[in-house]
Design a protein around this motif. Structure first.
Motif, PDB file in Angstrom:
ATOM      1  N   GLY A 195       0.815  -1.200   0.000  1.00  0.00           N
ATOM      2  CA  GLY A 195       0.000   0.000   0.000  1.00  0.00           C
ATOM      3  C   GLY A 195       0.852   1.255   0.000  1.00  0.00           C
ATOM      4  O   GLY A 195       1.824   1.360   0.758  1.00  0.00           O
ATOM      5  N   LEU A 196       0.504   2.199  -0.857  1.00  0.00           N
ATOM      6  CA  LEU A 196       1.140   3.518  -0.870  1.00  0.00           C
ATOM      7  C   LEU A 196       0.173   4.472  -0.182  1.00  0.00           C
ATOM      8  O   LEU A 196      -0.907   4.754  -0.695  1.00  0.00           O
ATOM      9  CB  LEU A 196       1.430   3.953  -2.309  1.00  0.00           C
ATOM     10  CG  LEU A 196       2.295   2.978  -3.122  1.00  0.00           C
ATOM     11  CD1 LEU A 196       2.457   3.464  -4.556  1.00  0.00           C
ATOM     12  CD2 LEU A 196       3.646   2.780  -2.468  1.00  0.00           C
ATOM     13  N   MET A 197       0.581   4.958   0.967  1.00  0.00           N
ATOM     14  CA  MET A 197      -0.351   5.622   1.858  1.00  0.00           C
ATOM     15  C   MET A 197      -0.545   7.094   1.518  1.00  0.00           C
ATOM     16  O   MET A 197       0.300   7.741   0.908  1.00  0.00           O
ATOM     17  CB  MET A 197       0.133   5.498   3.304  1.00  0.00           C
ATOM     18  CG  MET A 197       0.478   4.079   3.740  1.00  0.00           C
ATOM     19  SD  MET A 197      -0.883   2.897   3.543  1.00  0.00           S
ATOM     20  CE  MET A 197      -2.021   3.506   4.793  1.00  0.00           C
ATOM     21  N   GLU A 198      -1.704   7.600   1.938  1.00  0.00           N
ATOM     22  CA  GLU A 198      -1.955   9.038   1.860  1.00  0.00           C
ATOM     23  C   GLU A 198      -1.079   9.761   2.875  1.00  0.00           C
ATOM     24  O   GLU A 198      -0.598   9.171   3.848  1.00  0.00           O
ATOM     25  CB  GLU A 198      -3.425   9.331   2.135  1.00  0.00           C
ATOM     26  CG  GLU A 198      -4.378   8.840   1.072  1.00  0.00           C
ATOM     27  CD  GLU A 198      -5.749   9.490   1.193  1.00  0.00           C
ATOM     28  OE1 GLU A 198      -5.995  10.437   0.430  1.00  0.00           O
ATOM     29  OE2 GLU A 198      -6.544   9.055   2.033  1.00  0.00           O
ATOM     30  N   GLN A 204      -7.722  10.460   9.180  1.00  0.00           N
ATOM     31  CA  GLN A 204      -8.930  10.771   9.927  1.00  0.00           C
ATOM     32  C   GLN A 204      -9.108   9.752  11.039  1.00  0.00           C
ATOM     33  O   GLN A 204      -8.993   8.550  10.803  1.00  0.00           O
ATOM     34  CB  GLN A 204     -10.148  10.760   8.999  1.00  0.00           C
ATOM     35  CG  GLN A 204     -10.094  11.813   7.908  1.00  0.00           C
ATOM     36  CD  GLN A 204     -11.310  11.778   7.014  1.00  0.00           C
ATOM     37  OE1 GLN A 204     -12.169  10.915   7.148  1.00  0.00           O
ATOM     38  NE2 GLN A 204     -11.404  12.733   6.103  1.00  0.00           N
ATOM     39  N   ASP A 205      -9.384  10.230  12.242  1.00  0.00           N
ATOM     40  CA  ASP A 205      -9.578   9.364  13.411  1.00  0.00           C
ATOM     41  C   ASP A 205      -8.386   8.435  13.610  1.00  0.00           C
ATOM     42  O   ASP A 205      -8.533   7.268  13.988  1.00  0.00           O
ATOM     43  CB  ASP A 205     -10.860   8.542  13.251  1.00  0.00           C
ATOM     44  CG  ASP A 205     -12.101   9.409  13.127  1.00  0.00           C
ATOM     45  OD1 ASP A 205     -12.145  10.456  13.802  1.00  0.00           O
ATOM     46  OD2 ASP A 205     -13.005   9.046  12.359  1.00  0.00           O
ATOM     47  N   GLY A 206      -7.175   8.960  13.349  1.00  0.00           N
ATOM     48  CA  GLY A 206      -5.976   8.174  13.568  1.00  0.00           C
ATOM     49  C   GLY A 206      -5.696   7.140  12.500  1.00  0.00           C
ATOM     50  O   GLY A 206      -4.760   6.361  12.621  1.00  0.00           O
ATOM     51  N   GLU A 207      -6.488   7.118  11.416  1.00  0.00           N
ATOM     52  CA  GLU A 207      -6.320   6.122  10.362  1.00  0.00           C
ATOM     53  C   GLU A 207      -5.882   6.795   9.067  1.00  0.00           C
ATOM     54  O   GLU A 207      -6.428   7.810   8.663  1.00  0.00           O
ATOM     55  CB  GLU A 207      -7.632   5.369  10.117  1.00  0.00           C
ATOM     56  CG  GLU A 207      -8.109   4.536  11.311  1.00  0.00           C
ATOM     57  CD  GLU A 207      -7.240   3.332  11.563  1.00  0.00           C
ATOM     58  OE1 GLU A 207      -6.617   2.842  10.595  1.00  0.00           O
ATOM     59  OE2 GLU A 207      -7.176   2.878  12.723  1.00  0.00           O
ATOM     60  N   ARG A 208      -4.870   6.214   8.427  1.00  0.00           N
ATOM     61  CA  ARG A 208      -4.450   6.684   7.113  1.00  0.00           C
ATOM     62  C   ARG A 208      -5.016   5.761   6.050  1.00  0.00           C
ATOM     63  O   ARG A 208      -5.072   4.542   6.227  1.00  0.00           O
ATOM     64  CB  ARG A 208      -2.926   6.694   7.002  1.00  0.00           C
ATOM     65  CG  ARG A 208      -2.237   7.695   7.878  1.00  0.00           C
ATOM     66  CD  ARG A 208      -0.748   7.487   7.823  1.00  0.00           C
ATOM     67  NE  ARG A 208      -0.168   7.946   6.562  1.00  0.00           N
ATOM     68  CZ  ARG A 208       0.955   7.454   6.054  1.00  0.00           C
ATOM     69  NH1 ARG A 208       1.578   6.462   6.660  1.00  0.00           N
ATOM     70  NH2 ARG A 208       1.435   7.941   4.921  1.00  0.00           N
ATOM     71  N   ASN A 356      -0.665   9.065  17.168  1.00  0.00           N
ATOM     72  CA  ASN A 356      -1.369   8.351  16.090  1.00  0.00           C
ATOM     73  C   ASN A 356      -0.507   8.110  14.848  1.00  0.00           C
ATOM     74  O   ASN A 356      -1.025   7.969  13.747  1.00  0.00           O
ATOM     75  CB  ASN A 356      -2.638   9.107  15.674  1.00  0.00           C
ATOM     76  CG  ASN A 356      -3.683   9.120  16.758  1.00  0.00           C
ATOM     77  OD1 ASN A 356      -3.813   8.170  17.527  1.00  0.00           O
ATOM     78  ND2 ASN A 356      -4.433  10.207  16.849  1.00  0.00           N
ATOM     79  N   CYS A 357       0.794   8.046  15.030  1.00  0.00           N
ATOM     80  CA  CYS A 357       1.664   7.793  13.884  1.00  0.00           C
ATOM     81  C   CYS A 357       1.972   6.302  13.739  1.00  0.00           C
ATOM     82  O   CYS A 357       1.721   5.706  12.710  1.00  0.00           O
ATOM     83  CB  CYS A 357       2.973   8.581  14.017  1.00  0.00           C
ATOM     84  SG  CYS A 357       4.145   8.229  12.683  1.00  0.00           S
ATOM     85  N   TRP A 358       2.531   5.702  14.768  1.00  0.00           N
ATOM     86  CA  TRP A 358       2.878   4.275  14.797  1.00  0.00           C
ATOM     87  C   TRP A 358       3.936   3.905  13.767  1.00  0.00           C
ATOM     88  O   TRP A 358       4.065   2.743  13.380  1.00  0.00           O
ATOM     89  CB  TRP A 358       1.649   3.383  14.589  1.00  0.00           C
ATOM     90  CG  TRP A 358       0.437   3.774  15.368  1.00  0.00           C
ATOM     91  CD1 TRP A 358      -0.778   4.150  14.875  1.00  0.00           C
ATOM     92  CD2 TRP A 358       0.311   3.853  16.794  1.00  0.00           C
ATOM     93  NE1 TRP A 358      -1.650   4.445  15.888  1.00  0.00           N
ATOM     94  CE2 TRP A 358      -1.010   4.269  17.084  1.00  0.00           C
ATOM     95  CE3 TRP A 358       1.179   3.613  17.850  1.00  0.00           C
ATOM     96  CZ2 TRP A 358      -1.475   4.450  18.379  1.00  0.00           C
ATOM     97  CZ3 TRP A 358       0.724   3.789  19.139  1.00  0.00           C
ATOM     98  CH2 TRP A 358      -0.586   4.206  19.393  1.00  0.00           C
ATOM     99  N   GLY A 359       4.699   4.898  13.308  1.00  0.00           N
ATOM    100  CA  GLY A 359       5.747   4.600  12.343  1.00  0.00           C
ATOM    101  C   GLY A 359       6.974   3.995  13.006  1.00  0.00           C
ATOM    102  O   GLY A 359       7.109   3.940  14.231  1.00  0.00           O
TER     103      GLY A 359
END
Length: 390
Positions: A195-198, A204-208, A356-359
């Motif tokens: 997946g190539l993320m936004e 939104q709401d911690g979700e990419r 909310n990153c989790w990277g």
């Protein structure tokens, strides 16, 4: 032999119980680039008719289309946008050929497709991209077919529907396709697409959300580990050229012969969530060192990482390092490796603490063989110095 720009650093091997894998052919340093891979297929993750509220991306390189971009619409359909004449020209000769343009336009007007789950719209776009690959680059199409991924009977309904739909609405010219080929392609896509993320600014709401999917032939050989020793970086909106390339960098040093693994999802997920995702999406259960430990935890112990990505410390635990590339936590009276949470050092040092990153953090590439003391997050791009961790 797989190579990176810096030389031959990875070797493809067979590992019993894990299949094909990539191992270090020489000692590797933290931050070292071990692979830069270009996708053979890239396709949109959005529905065929994009929601009005969604961001706009170039339909060739998938950069976000800013207000200052020289946006050029497809002259044949006007539904697809490109970030400039160069991208339009490149797409017309490859990923957005006249047949692709016509096929996607016809699928947009197909009521039967829109009555199916949204996932099948994305799968239809993949199949169009894959069949187009067979037309414009037969050698890359053979590479796609050589990747791992076996047809599952549970996927038969989707394969049969999509195969029939494409044959009736937009059959590829001069390319005989069968239900077996369609099913095989869907299996390759399910197991190998990245997946190539936004941008994180759009979450939104911690979700990419995913903006596109790409299939990377060399990167597909990386196996999963819940505590990886390497991580991937995408520079979709910042790289001046080849912006869809995947770059894989080492998180920490590893010796020659060590398997190089990525995590297929954010490392903050707990044991049950990780196993569920791996079983459903990839068809296997994980038995890595972290999972062996966490499989015996109670539900309360599984919450060792709080909502902000912070490791909750126990009073009797101390962080220690071993062999330069293995970080363990030892409880008083326990041997290393037998503690309740033997990998806490990884989360303290290598997980981004932005909300909310989790990277995952990896050092910047070495300069003149000197290891960088600055770590970069592979999700939000933030930099963090080693001094900040002290």
């Amino acid at each position: 032999m797989l190579t990176a720009d810096s030389g031959s650093v990875l070797r493809l091997v067979e590992i019993e119980g894990r299949g094909r894998a990539l191992v270090a052919s020489q000692p590797l340093k933290a931050g070292q680039i071990v692979l830069q891979d270009s996708p053979i297929v890239v396709y949109s993750a959005f529905p065929l008719v994009k929601p009005q509220s969604s961001a706009s991306y170039c339909d060739n390189c998938f950069r976000i289309l800013s207000s200052s971009a020289n946006v050029v619409p497809c002259p044949l359909c006007s539904h697809h946008l490109f970030c400039g004449p160069n991208c339009l020209t490149a797409a017309t000769a490859s990923s957005h050929s006249p047949w692709v343009c016509q096929a996607l336009s016809r699928l947009r007007d197909c009521p039967s497709l829109f009555s199916q789950p949204l996932e099948q719209q994305v799968q239809a776009q993949f199949l169009i991209a894959a069949y187009n690959l067979a037309l414009v680059s037969p050698s890359d199409f053979q590479v796609l077919l050589s990747l791992q991924g076996q047809y599952s009977p549970s996927d038969a309904p989707a394969a049969e529907f999509l195969h029939s739909l494409i044959l009736s609405v937009c059959p590829p010219p001069s390319l005989p396709i069968s239900i077996e080929l369609t099913a095989a392609l869907l299996a390759k896509d399910k197991l190998n697409a990245f997946g190539l993320m936004e941008p994180i600014s759009l979450q939104q709401d911690g979700e990419r959300s995913v903006r596109a999917y790409g299939i990377y032939p060399k990167a597909s050989f990386f196996n999963h580990d819940c505590l990886p020793n390497a991580c991937r970086f995408d520079y979709l909106d910042s790289a001046p050229a080849q912006n869809t390339d995947m770059i894989v960098r080492m998180i920490h040093d590893v010796p020659v012969g060590r398997e190089i693994c990525l995590s297929y999802f954010p490392v903050n997920l707990n044991y049950s969530a990780r196993q569920k995702r791996l079983t459903e999406d990839y068809g296997f259960t994980c038995n890595c060192d972290r999972c062996k430990v966490e499989a015996n935890w109670s539900d309360n112990e599984a919450d060792v990482i709080d909502d902000n990505g912070t490791v909750e410390e126990n009073e009797d635990e101390e962080i220690m390092e071993e062999d330069n590339d293995e970080q363990m936590v030892a409880s008083e009276g326990d041997e290393v490796g037998e503690a309740d949470f033997p990998h806490a050092y990884f989360f303290v040092r290598y997980m981004c603490n932005r909300e909310n990153c989790w990277g995952t953090l990896a050092p910047l590439p070495p300069s003149n063989d000197v290891q960088s003391k600055v770590l970069e997050c592979n999700v939000c791009g933030n930099h963090k110095s080693e001094e900040d961790m002290c």
